[in-house]
Design a protein around this motif. Structure first.
Motif, PDB file in Angstrom:
ATOM      1  N   SER A   4     -32.174   7.944   9.206  1.00  0.00           N
ATOM      2  CA  SER A   4     -31.192   7.689   9.798  1.00  0.00           C
ATOM      3  C   SER A   4     -30.236   6.475   9.323  1.00  0.00           C
ATOM      4  N   LEU A   5     -28.909   6.578   9.521  1.00  0.00           N
ATOM      5  CA  LEU A   5     -28.378   5.238   9.217  1.00  0.00           C
ATOM      6  C   LEU A   5     -28.673   3.900   9.768  1.00  0.00           C
ATOM      7  N   ILE A   6     -29.183   3.866  10.950  1.00  0.00           N
ATOM      8  CA  ILE A   6     -29.636   2.907  11.675  1.00  0.00           C
ATOM      9  C   ILE A   6     -30.835   2.306  11.025  1.00  0.00           C
ATOM     10  N   GLU A   7     -31.719   3.485  10.754  1.00  0.00           N
ATOM     11  CA  GLU A   7     -33.082   3.308  10.147  1.00  0.00           C
ATOM     12  C   GLU A   7     -32.866   2.544   8.844  1.00  0.00           C
ATOM     13  N   GLN A   8     -31.857   2.999   8.157  1.00  0.00           N
ATOM     14  CA  GLN A   8     -31.782   2.426   6.749  1.00  0.00           C
ATOM     15  C   GLN A   8     -31.113   1.117   6.775  1.00  0.00           C
ATOM     16  N   ARG A   9     -30.263   0.878   7.838  1.00  0.00           N
ATOM     17  CA  ARG A   9     -29.777  -0.372   8.030  1.00  0.00           C
ATOM     18  C   ARG A   9     -30.754  -1.344   8.459  1.00  0.00           C
ATOM     19  N   ASP A  10     -31.785  -1.066   9.341  1.00  0.00           N
ATOM     20  CA  ASP A  10     -32.746  -1.888  10.093  1.00  0.00           C
ATOM     21  C   ASP A  10     -33.645  -2.505   8.509  1.00  0.00           C
ATOM     22  N   GLU A  11     -34.189  -1.379   7.842  1.00  0.00           N
ATOM     23  CA  GLU A  11     -34.896  -1.489   6.825  1.00  0.00           C
ATOM     24  C   GLU A  11     -34.205  -2.660   5.621  1.00  0.00           C
ATOM     25  N   ILE A  12     -33.055  -2.489   5.499  1.00  0.00           N
ATOM     26  CA  ILE A  12     -32.460  -3.457   4.506  1.00  0.00           C
ATOM     27  C   ILE A  12     -32.137  -4.765   5.112  1.00  0.00           C
ATOM     28  N   ILE A  13     -32.063  -4.711   6.508  1.00  0.00           N
ATOM     29  CA  ILE A  13     -32.149  -6.129   7.076  1.00  0.00           C
ATOM     30  C   ILE A  13     -33.195  -6.995   6.962  1.00  0.00           C
ATOM     31  N   ALA A  14     -34.222  -6.184   7.135  1.00  0.00           N
ATOM     32  CA  ALA A  14     -35.611  -6.735   7.158  1.00  0.00           C
ATOM     33  C   ALA A  14     -35.908  -7.308   5.746  1.00  0.00           C
ATOM     34  N   LEU A  15     -35.622  -6.502   4.993  1.00  0.00           N
ATOM     35  CA  LEU A  15     -35.704  -6.973   3.346  1.00  0.00           C
ATOM     36  C   LEU A  15     -34.952  -8.355   2.977  1.00  0.00           C
ATOM     37  N   LEU A  16     -33.638  -8.244   3.628  1.00  0.00           N
ATOM     38  CA  LEU A  16     -32.705  -9.414   3.374  1.00  0.00           C
ATOM     39  C   LEU A  16     -33.382 -10.663   4.075  1.00  0.00           C
ATOM     40  N   ARG A  17     -33.911 -10.436   5.261  1.00  0.00           N
ATOM     41  CA  ARG A  17     -34.530 -11.549   5.894  1.00  0.00           C
ATOM     42  C   ARG A  17     -36.041 -12.056   5.341  1.00  0.00           C
ATOM     43  N   ASP A  18     -36.561 -11.141   4.513  1.00  0.00           N
ATOM     44  CA  ASP A  18     -37.861 -11.531   3.968  1.00  0.00           C
ATOM     45  C   ASP A  18     -37.765 -12.514   2.962  1.00  0.00           C
ATOM     46  N   PRO A  19     -38.473 -13.874   3.154  1.00  0.00           N
ATOM     47  CA  PRO A  19     -38.230 -14.957   2.363  1.00  0.00           C
ATOM     48  C   PRO A  19     -39.186 -14.618   0.875  1.00  0.00           C
ATOM     49  N   ASP A  20     -40.011 -13.692   1.082  1.00  0.00           N
ATOM     50  CA  ASP A  20     -41.045 -13.385  -0.137  1.00  0.00           C
ATOM     51  C   ASP A  20     -40.714 -12.201  -0.934  1.00  0.00           C
ATOM     52  N   TYR A  21     -39.366 -11.571  -0.623  1.00  0.00           N
ATOM     53  CA  TYR A  21     -39.202 -10.217  -1.269  1.00  0.00           C
ATOM     54  C   TYR A  21     -38.782 -10.687  -2.653  1.00  0.00           C
ATOM     55  N   ASP A  29     -28.253  -5.361  -2.369  1.00  0.00           N
ATOM     56  CA  ASP A  29     -26.993  -5.754  -2.121  1.00  0.00           C
ATOM     57  C   ASP A  29     -25.935  -4.310  -2.024  1.00  0.00           C
ATOM     58  N   GLN A  30     -26.263  -3.615  -3.092  1.00  0.00           N
ATOM     59  CA  GLN A  30     -25.502  -2.256  -3.502  1.00  0.00           C
ATOM     60  C   GLN A  30     -25.827  -1.405  -2.347  1.00  0.00           C
ATOM     61  N   ARG A  31     -27.236  -1.369  -1.798  1.00  0.00           N
ATOM     62  CA  ARG A  31     -27.716  -0.431  -0.646  1.00  0.00           C
ATOM     63  C   ARG A  31     -27.206  -0.772   0.562  1.00  0.00           C
ATOM     64  N   ALA A  32     -26.963  -2.260   0.891  1.00  0.00           N
ATOM     65  CA  ALA A  32     -26.349  -2.731   1.977  1.00  0.00           C
ATOM     66  C   ALA A  32     -24.875  -2.403   2.085  1.00  0.00           C
ATOM     67  N   GLU A  33     -24.390  -2.619   1.035  1.00  0.00           N
ATOM     68  CA  GLU A  33     -22.660  -2.204   1.041  1.00  0.00           C
ATOM     69  C   GLU A  33     -22.514  -0.777   1.405  1.00  0.00           C
ATOM     70  N   GLU A  34     -23.328   0.283   0.726  1.00  0.00           N
ATOM     71  CA  GLU A  34     -23.200   1.481   1.006  1.00  0.00           C
ATOM     72  C   GLU A  34     -23.374   1.866   2.359  1.00  0.00           C
ATOM     73  N   ILE A  35     -24.547   1.411   3.159  1.00  0.00           N
ATOM     74  CA  ILE A  35     -24.781   1.484   4.350  1.00  0.00           C
ATOM     75  C   ILE A  35     -23.631   1.045   5.430  1.00  0.00           C
ATOM     76  N   GLU A  36     -23.189  -0.149   4.984  1.00  0.00           N
ATOM     77  CA  GLU A  36     -22.190  -0.587   5.740  1.00  0.00           C
ATOM     78  C   GLU A  36     -21.085   0.302   5.674  1.00  0.00           C
ATOM     79  N   ARG A  37     -20.727   0.671   4.478  1.00  0.00           N
ATOM     80  CA  ARG A  37     -19.535   1.977   4.386  1.00  0.00           C
ATOM     81  C   ARG A  37     -19.758   2.990   5.124  1.00  0.00           C
ATOM     82  N   LYS A  38     -20.814   3.761   5.123  1.00  0.00           N
ATOM     83  CA  LYS A  38     -21.337   4.620   5.864  1.00  0.00           C
ATOM     84  C   LYS A  38     -21.021   4.416   7.569  1.00  0.00           C
TER      85      LYS A  38
END
Length: 410
Positions: A4-21, A29-38
């Protein structure tokens, strides 16, 4: 199963917060913008759906097609599209009790209680309390200025009829140093005691505000007229009286008015002062701030507010009003919300930290009763609708308020 959109959003948030990513940040960033648009598109679609659900056809429009249904008075959804009553009048006309009353030929009596918005909540726009929306109906017999004084206070719900609270009788202070003894204390030394403080325990009761109007049996069968009577006359009348009790109630047989509470501050320009009302309000605000209760609003008589709004500088420009063609502009003065009321005597004003200094306790929401048991009206084929509410004001910090007296005009 696709995410779902929420699951995709939460996955991206977790990756952005991960200092070891160590993945591709540009791609992330492109994925984040796409999810935000949706998500934004989904929110717009949901808002449009709610708007369509709550939209009403204007008078004269064609009748709904088969399978559609025009909502009757009292059946409209709220601003979120939820199909439940949003006012005392709507709750009343949709009640099973009214349906039974009509089925029995308007014989007997019944009551419906409807609570307002959740206790402690006030709708605001840019920090300014907004006037509650009213459904169309009867025009009030005595129109008045917007009823906002009650919305300035902290509003809570009482479960009993007795109101007991503690009132701070220490009085206004000149500065923090007179009571606040907090200090940096070396290890092993005595800590300072702040004070002095003095308190009174106040015990009173919630007061009943009520009134009734006659209504014909024919009008009682018309949901539109019922909503008009309840909103236009009964509910408005209770709010009208509540506002005045908050200011001037005597505290014994009536509610406790702020102006009649012992210990509130006062400000008046000195003898011979030429301060205009605009300047007087600013100096009174300073007095409230020095008492350590920053004011957030002021209640003025309409004549005094007129004088302030019409105050001009040497170039003939209004000092307070920037645009006289905008009737919906918030009423503000020196950062204070302005409320006008004819209950405030001309030449005076009440300034204070309203939410800090007082609480409006309410036992119940508006209660609506209908009966055919009125001796005189029964023979005239007329019913009675009565509205009442129980409330009282606890002015627990009188020092948060300043009564202002303006200099006499010269």
């Amino acid at each position: 199963m696709p995410q779902s959109l929420i699951e995709q959003r939460d996955e991206i948030i977790a990756l952005l917060r991960d200092p070891d990513y160590d993945g591709d940040l540009d791609e992330l960033d492109q994925r984040a913008e796409e999810i935000e648009r949706k998500i934004e598109a989904a929110n717009r679609r949901d808002a449009r759906l709610r708007a369509l659900q709550s939209a009403a056809l204007p008078a004269g429009d064609p009748q709904p097609q088969p399978g559609q249904r025009r909502e009757q008075p009292g059946m409209q959804p709220d601003s979120q599209g939820t199909p439940h009553p949003v006012s005392a009048a709507e709750a009343f006309v949709r009640s099973k009790a009214l349906e039974t009353f009509r089925a029995n030929g308007h014989v007997g009596k019944f009551s419906i209680e409807h609570r307002d918005a959740p206790a402690g909540t006030v709708t605001t726009t840019n920090g300014v309390p907004t006037r509650p929306e009213r459904q169309p109906g009867q025009i009030p017999l005595n129109p008045d200025f917007p009823l906002l004084i009650a919305n300035l206070l902290d509003r809570q719900t009482s479960s009993g009829n007795t109101l007991e609270y503690v009132r701070d009788t220490s009085g206004p202070v000149a500065g923090a140093g007179t009571w606040n003894k907090a200090a940096v204390v070396p290890e092993g030394t005595m800590k300072p005691q702040s004070g002095p403080f003095s308190w009174d325990t106040i015990t009173t009761s919630l007061k009943v505000v009520a009134h009734w109007v006659p209504i014909t049996r024919q009008a009682a069968d018309d949901d539109g007229q019922m909503v008009g009577y309840i909103n236009g006359r009964l509910t408005y009348g209770l709010e009208y009286k509540l506002d005045r009790q908050i200011l001037t109630g005597n505290g014994t047989t009536e509610m406790q008015g702020i102006l009649t509470t012992p210990g509130i501050g006062s400000y008046q320009p000195g003898v011979g002062s030429t301060d205009v009302k605009l300047i007087t309000v600013r100096k009174a605000k300073t007095q409230g701030e020095l008492a350590l209760y920053p004011p957030d609003a002021i209640v003025l008589n309409p004549m005094d507010w007129q004088d302030i709004e019409l105050d001009e500088d040497q170039n003939g420009q209004f000092r307070v009003i920037a645009n006289v063609t905008d009737p919906g502009a918030p009423m503000r003065l020196w950062g204070l919300t302005v409320v006008t009321s004819v209950a405030m005597a001309a030449g005076t004003a009440l300034l204070g930290g309203f939410r800090t200094g007082a609480t409006l306790w309410e036992r119940q929401g508006i209660k609506i009763l209908m009966s055919d048991s009125h001796a005189d009206l029964f023979l005239a084929n007329t019913l009675v609708i009565l509205a009442e509410r129980r409330a009282n004001v606890a002015v627990h910090t009188p020092a948060a308020f300043v009564k202002v007296t303006f200099a006499a005009a010269t």
